[in-house]
Write a protein that holds these residues in place. Structure first.
Motif, PDB file in Angstrom:
ATOM      1  N   CYS A 447      20.746  91.154  59.870  1.00 25.54           N
ATOM      2  CA  CYS A 447      19.998  92.280  59.321  1.00 25.54           C
ATOM      3  C   CYS A 447      18.913  91.744  58.391  1.00 25.54           C
ATOM      4  O   CYS A 447      19.125  90.762  57.677  1.00 25.54           O
ATOM      5  CB  CYS A 447      20.939  93.190  58.549  1.00 25.54           C
ATOM      6  SG  CYS A 447      20.093  94.534  57.711  1.00 25.54           S
ATOM      7  N   HIS A 449      17.862  93.170  55.806  1.00 20.35           N
ATOM      8  CA  HIS A 449      18.074  93.596  54.423  1.00 20.35           C
ATOM      9  C   HIS A 449      19.406  93.152  53.847  1.00 20.35           C
ATOM     10  O   HIS A 449      19.624  93.262  52.659  1.00 20.35           O
ATOM     11  CB  HIS A 449      18.019  95.123  54.331  1.00 20.35           C
ATOM     12  CG  HIS A 449      16.864  95.700  55.081  1.00 20.35           C
ATOM     13  ND1 HIS A 449      15.584  95.617  54.607  1.00 20.35           N
ATOM     14  CD2 HIS A 449      16.801  96.330  56.268  1.00 20.35           C
ATOM     15  CE1 HIS A 449      14.773  96.186  55.486  1.00 20.35           C
ATOM     16  NE2 HIS A 449      15.485  96.626  56.499  1.00 20.35           N
ATOM     17  N   CYS A 450      20.315  92.752  54.698  1.00 22.14           N
ATOM     18  CA  CYS A 450      21.670  92.462  54.229  1.00 22.14           C
ATOM     19  C   CYS A 450      22.104  91.098  54.726  1.00 22.14           C
ATOM     20  O   CYS A 450      21.500  90.525  55.607  1.00 22.14           O
ATOM     21  CB  CYS A 450      22.670  93.469  54.778  1.00 22.14           C
ATOM     22  SG  CYS A 450      22.284  95.154  54.399  1.00 22.14           S
ATOM     23  N   CYS A 465      23.225  97.373  61.839  1.00 22.60           N
ATOM     24  CA  CYS A 465      23.867  96.703  60.720  1.00 22.60           C
ATOM     25  C   CYS A 465      24.971  97.623  60.202  1.00 22.60           C
ATOM     26  O   CYS A 465      24.699  98.752  59.811  1.00 22.60           O
ATOM     27  CB  CYS A 465      22.855  96.429  59.611  1.00 22.60           C
ATOM     28  SG  CYS A 465      23.643  95.873  58.091  1.00 22.60           S
ATOM     29  N   GLN A 467      26.513  97.317  57.584  1.00 24.09           N
ATOM     30  CA  GLN A 467      26.473  97.359  56.141  1.00 24.09           C
ATOM     31  C   GLN A 467      25.568  98.471  55.631  1.00 24.09           C
ATOM     32  O   GLN A 467      25.954  99.301  54.831  1.00 24.09           O
ATOM     33  CB  GLN A 467      25.942  96.007  55.634  1.00 24.09           C
ATOM     34  CG  GLN A 467      26.507  95.597  54.327  1.00 24.09           C
ATOM     35  CD  GLN A 467      28.005  95.582  54.386  1.00 24.09           C
ATOM     36  OE1 GLN A 467      28.604  94.872  55.167  1.00 24.09           O
ATOM     37  NE2 GLN A 467      28.632  96.396  53.556  1.00 24.09           N
ATOM     38  N   CYS A 468      24.317  98.482  56.140  1.00 23.61           N
ATOM     39  CA  CYS A 468      23.347  99.429  55.587  1.00 23.61           C
ATOM     40  C   CYS A 468      22.909 100.474  56.602  1.00 23.61           C
ATOM     41  O   CYS A 468      22.194 101.412  56.263  1.00 23.61           O
ATOM     42  CB  CYS A 468      22.119  98.692  55.056  1.00 23.61           C
ATOM     43  SG  CYS A 468      21.090  97.983  56.353  1.00 23.61           S
ATOM     44  N   GLU A 470      20.917 100.049  59.084  1.00 20.45           N
ATOM     45  CA  GLU A 470      19.638  99.711  59.702  1.00 20.45           C
ATOM     46  C   GLU A 470      19.854  99.414  61.191  1.00 20.45           C
ATOM     47  O   GLU A 470      20.848  98.818  61.576  1.00 20.45           O
ATOM     48  CB  GLU A 470      19.087  98.461  58.993  1.00 20.45           C
ATOM     49  CG  GLU A 470      17.867  97.850  59.607  1.00 20.45           C
ATOM     50  CD  GLU A 470      16.606  98.632  59.276  1.00 20.45           C
ATOM     51  OE1 GLU A 470      16.691  99.552  58.443  1.00 20.45           O
ATOM     52  OE2 GLU A 470      15.561  98.328  59.855  1.00 20.45           O
TER      53      GLU A 470
HETATM   54 ZN    ZN Z   1      21.688  95.779  56.768  1.00 16.31          ZN
END
Ligand code: ZN
Ligand code: ADP
Length: 731
Positions: A447, A449-450, A465, A467-468, A470
């Motif tokens: 990702c 961003h993560c 992702c 996590q976020c 995305e």
């Molecule tokens: Zn992410």
């Protein structure tokens, strides 16, 4: 005579609002006066905000400048017990009180005047000309059954303008009517659908009911294998609560549980209970919130935040599947609904029932020490017996590449199909494949961003992702070296497993149950109901299926990777894996047919797997407890996590180091500070995360010390700090 719970016009009152201010504000009581705890609208700058009268105003400024309370809302005032609960909860979780109040007022439109409102239902006619927008409106009605919506809600859900709805009203495709805003819930009848209990259930029920009658606080761990009738038993405790004229709350971990569950409750009490979770419409949320406060909702079935509803007389809180992780809220206010249930109940002389087949080590320990009562239910109800457990040693099996179902499991599934029974293949991994890798340069697509790999979701044709959230299209060339046709996926997710199953089991009807595959909670509920009625031969599912659903035709559970939960260094890994394997195995053979659970594993000698296979639960808990006691870990010691996040890693570390160097307040009470170190997920949504860990002995006044430690800390711009008491996911 000034009184402390009523304020006359013009007296100064202190109002707590949901705005992120660090103090309460003084206002003049309005015409007609105002009660302590009243919900009010007050001016703040140019706006009107909602707040609660929290006490007498403190004054100390020019009274002529004091502004007045704009309006007293037409809802039951907040009770003293609730104010005290919010204050204690804020103190325990080190959360600003304004944020707690926000949790307790999450019902939109509270400030609306009580009156009639126009609502919209599906009309009798189909529109002659169907447009996309109109179709979406009709779809909303389909998705939510027979519900009515306000114009705003309908327009928002369907993504159309109000004029589309008005047009459909003219055509007769949508029906408009006036209703009072919020109706009371129908009365529940405690003796309506009472079942004959077994002797063991009767004994358990008698114990719980006696505590309900006592009307004093107590906590009980209701421990029994899946299918032993824990639900039947606590329904009796609810019945007794209703007879006493008090209210009951049942917390469930997953909204997916509630379709089946709501029907079961209705069958028992002759009317539907109130529901509180993210799948409930705005109108219903507000109705539930208000009626709970007036005592016109006797029973609420809800997700964790239902604990913050303004009950008028709460007599019983049931936390079903109390070991479940989702009771811990992981963002915003970091609270554990299980623990806060105990706090709330202790303030209102209520009983807490924690129900589980695989209790958390915390609750197990509390039951051992006598802090909680223990009520045990031994056997399964009726003919149903516990499934037979078998480990499949995968070291002895050679599978072609990209295949995960062993021959033994394959044969077992085929036998079930021939008998018209269902099989569940369990794999706790959403998506198609957990890793996408370039065969040329070795790049694993991550990702942006993560600190997480992107997971391929083939149904959606995207990489996501977890996590976020995305997502991006699956690339054609390697994003790192530009090689074409070089990307390969590694490992299975449920979607990929479904592909394998379709190839191996010809003609099988396969249903994939994974939370991301359903557009709405309702669609998921429907799918679960269909499966229970036999619409699938093979169910492929993530942890979503490990919880509480009743599939009577299911006689085989195959755990594809029983080792998955054992990896990682989380102190709770063993406990979680134990719980999950027991839970998912428990899905097999709920009705008259004996079930089999097969666990594919590369480490059959692992202590956790051995404990699962042997069914020696007490031994497992004892060993786990000993280990934690030795290391001073919860529940024998206390932990707090401090997460610092910033756009630049350097800034987060600097603050972390500053805190670690200046920890006298913690050292003074004997607490230790570890870190700073990268947080388990070191980057989320573009922010770098660093964590400190504070460990202390059990009787340490940890919150006070933490408060002292972080008091007066000026957070530089862009930096955020959050404190997580009793972290669940920390190592
Ligand atoms: Zn992410
Ligand atoms: P648990 O909550 O422990 O998993 P449940 O209460 O859901 O167990 O019971 C499992 C199944 O057995 C349910 O379908 C339930 O209706 C049924 N059952 C349990 N006890 C009784 C009883 N005394 N009479 C009739 N059905 C029962």
């Amino acid at each position: 005579m000034p009184s402390d719970d009523y304020f006359h016009e013009g007296e100064l009152v202190s109002v707590l609002t949901t705005e992120p201010l660090d103090r309460r504000l003084d206002y003049k009581a309005p015409e007609g006066g105002v009660h302590l705890g009243a919900y009010v609208q007050v001016p703040l700058g140019p706006r009107q905000v909602v707040g609660v009268v929290w006490g007498r105003g403190r004054g100390g400024f020019d009274l002529k400048k004091a502004r007045g309370v704009h309006r007293v809302l037409d809802v039951a005032p907040m009770r003293a017990e609730m104010r005290s609960f919010l204050e204690k909860c804020a103190g325990y979780t080190l959360t600003p009180l304004s944020q707690m109040l926000r949790l307790a007022t999450r019902a939109p439109g509270l400030a609306n005047p009580p009156s009639m409102q126009k609502v919209y239902r599906r009309g009798s006619k189909e529109p002659e000309r169907m447009t996309d927008a109109r179709r979406r409106v009709l779809q909303v009605f389909d998705d939510y059954g027979g519900l009515a919506f306000t114009q705003r809600e309908l327009a928002d859900h369907a993504g159309v303008t109000p004029s589309v709805i008005k047009g459909m009203v003219k055509l007769g495709a949508v029906f408009e009517e006036d209703t009072p805003r919020d109706l009371p819930f129908p009365a529940l009848q405690p003796d309506y659908g009472r079942k004959e209990l077994t002797e063991a259930q009767e004994a358990a029920s008698a114990e719980l009911c006696e505590r309900v009658r006592a009307e004093v606080y107590s906590s009980t761990l209701l421990w029994g294998v899946t299918g032993s009738g824990k639900t039947e038993v606590y329904l009796e405790a609810i019945a007794e609560t209703l007879r006493k004229g008090r209210q009951a709350l049942v917390l469930l971990p997953e909204i997916a549980l509630s379709a089946e569950f709501m029907n079961r409750v209705e069958a028992r009490f002759g009317a539907r209970a109130a529901e509180w979770h993210s799948g409930v419409t705005m109108t219903e949320r507000r109705r539930t919130w208000k009626m709970v406060g007036e005592g016109a909702a006797q029973l609420v079935i809800g997700a964790r935040s239902a604990l913050f509803l303004p009950f008028r007389d709460l007599g019983l809180v049931v936390v079903d599947e109390e070991h479940d992780n989702s009771y811990k809220q992981e963002d915003g206010v970091l609270y554990n609904a299980r623990d806060m249930s105990v706090l709330r109940a202790s303030l209102c002389s209520a009983q807490v029932v924690l129900a589980s087949a695989t209790p958390s080590l915390e609750s197990w320990t509390n039951a051992q020490s006598g802090k909680y009562d223990l009520v045990e239910l031994g056997a399964r109800y009726g003919e149903a017996v516990l499934p037979e457990l078998r480990a499949i040693d995968m070291r002895q099996v050679t599978l072609p590449s990209n295949r995960w179902i062993s021959p033994v499991l394959e044969t077992a599934v085929k036998t079930r199909m021939a008998r018209g029974e269902q099989s569940l293949l369990f794999l706790n991994r959403r998506g198609y494949a957990p890793v996408t890798l370039c065969r040329k340069c070795g790049e694993q697509i991550g990702c942006d961003h993560c600190d997480a790999r992107m997971v391929e979701h083939r149904f959606q044709k995207r990489l996501m992702c977890h996590q976020c959230g995305e997502s991006k299209p699956i690339p054609e060339v390697c994003p790192s070296c530009d090689a074409e046709d070089s990307l390969a996926v590694v490992g299975p997710g449920v979607e990929r497993l479904a592909e394998e199953a379709a190839e191996r089991f010809e003609g099988a009807r396969i249903a994939v149950l994974s939370s991301d595959l359903f557009g709405s909670a309702r669609a998921l509920k429907q799918q679960i109901t269909d499966i229970a009625e036999g619409s699938a031969d093979i169910i492929i599912g993530t942890q979503l299926v490990a919880k509480g659903h009743n599939f009577p035709l299911l006689t085989l559970v195959g755990v594809i990777d029983a080792d998955l939960g054992l990896q990682g260094s989380d102190m709770r890994a063993a406990e979680r894996s134990f719980q999950q394997m027991r839970q998912v195995s428990g899905r097999a053979g709920r009705a008259e047919k004996r079930g089999v659970a097969m666990l594919q594993t590369y480490q059959p000698e692992h202590p956790v797997l051995r404990a699962i296979m042997s069914g020696e639960e007490r031994q497992f808990w004892r060993a786990e407890a000993d280990e934690r006691r030795l290391s001073g870990m919860p529940p024998f010691g206390r932990l707090a996590g401090i997460i610092i996040s910033a756009p630049e890693a350097q800034d987060a570390y600097e603050l972390g180091e500053h805190l670690a160097r200046n920890a006298q307040a913690l050292e003074a009470v004997g607490a230790q500070v570890f870190g700073p170190a990268p947080a388990p997920i070191a980057r989320v949504r573009g922010r770098h995360r660093v964590r400190l860990l504070v460990k202390a002995s059990k009787d340490t006044p940890l919150q006070a010390a933490l408060g002292q430690w972080t008091k007066g800390l000026k957070l530089p711009n862009q930096l955020r700090l959050s404190i997580d008491i009793d972290p669940q996911n920390f190592f």
